[in-house]
Design an enzyme around this catalytic site. Structure first.
Site, PDB file in Angstrom:
ATOM      1  N   HIS A  17     -12.117  -2.132 -19.490  1.00  0.00           N
ATOM      2  CA  HIS A  17     -12.525  -3.138 -20.484  1.00  0.00           C
ATOM      3  C   HIS A  17     -11.394  -4.141 -20.705  1.00  0.00           C
ATOM      4  O   HIS A  17     -11.614  -5.352 -20.756  1.00  0.00           O
ATOM      5  CB  HIS A  17     -12.835  -2.485 -21.837  1.00  0.00           C
ATOM      6  CG  HIS A  17     -14.033  -1.603 -21.845  1.00  0.00           C
ATOM      7  ND1 HIS A  17     -13.983  -0.309 -22.301  1.00  0.00           N
ATOM      8  CD2 HIS A  17     -15.321  -1.827 -21.489  1.00  0.00           C
ATOM      9  CE1 HIS A  17     -15.187   0.229 -22.210  1.00  0.00           C
ATOM     10  NE2 HIS A  17     -16.021  -0.672 -21.719  1.00  0.00           N
ATOM     11  N   SER A 128     -16.460   4.503 -20.104  1.00  0.00           N
ATOM     12  CA  SER A 128     -16.172   5.244 -21.328  1.00  0.00           C
ATOM     13  C   SER A 128     -16.704   6.671 -21.234  1.00  0.00           C
ATOM     14  O   SER A 128     -16.072   7.616 -21.715  1.00  0.00           O
ATOM     15  CB  SER A 128     -16.791   4.533 -22.538  1.00  0.00           C
ATOM     16  OG  SER A 128     -16.184   3.282 -22.730  1.00  0.00           O
TER      17      SER A 128
END
Length: 159
Positions: A17, A128
């Site tokens: 990210h 994630s």
């Protein structure tokens, strides 16, 4: 001033990210990292925790702001006077879904552009979900997430 929004669940934020956020911040005048509030998703971290982790992880990037929103991204974009959506792509499989989302967003507001960025090769496998799974087995995730996120994961999942 071109304002871009990089949205997602960020549960938790990873180096993948941050790669997209950092690179987006070099392209656009301002990048708003917007955490989606999705009550249907069973998240490990609360929205407030995710926002705080993102704020700490992006504190050194001057033109990045962290926020949260619920509802349609297009509505949030209008509220924030943003013109561009930043989306990271890890693999071809991401592209199909992201193309559909970009198409519906364009239909909802033809003035909003979607900017796709290929993730750097070293993060192409990273998500994630993978981070949470690895951390749940007490394995090190220090090369996957910033130290503040690793600490939060250890606290949340138990040392």
């Amino acid at each position: 001033m071109t304002i871009a929004v990089c949205s997602g669940s960020f549960d938790p934020v990873t180096y993948g990210h941050l790669d997209i956020i950092n690179r987006g911040a070099r392209v656009f005048d301002k990048v708003i990292v917007a955490v989606l509030i999705n009550s249907k998703k069973n998240s490990l971290f609360t929205v407030e925790e995710r926002v705080e982790l993102l704020r700490q992880a992006t504190a050194d990037i001057d033109n990045v702001e962290v926020d949260s929103f619920d509802g349609l991204l297009i509505d949030y974009m209008k509220k924030r006077k943003a013109q561009v959506i930043i989306r990271g792509l890890r693999a071809v499989s991401d592209f199909e879904y992201e193309m559909q989302v970009a198409s519906i967003n364009k239909k909802l507001d033809e003035n909003i552009e979607t900017f796709f960025m290929m993730t750097s090769n070293q993060y192409s496998y990273l998500s994630s979900s993978i981070v949470k799974e690895v951390a749940s087995y007490k394995a090190s995730v220090s090369d996957l997430v910033p130290p503040v996120v690793e600490e939060a994961l250890l606290a949340k999942l138990g040392r």
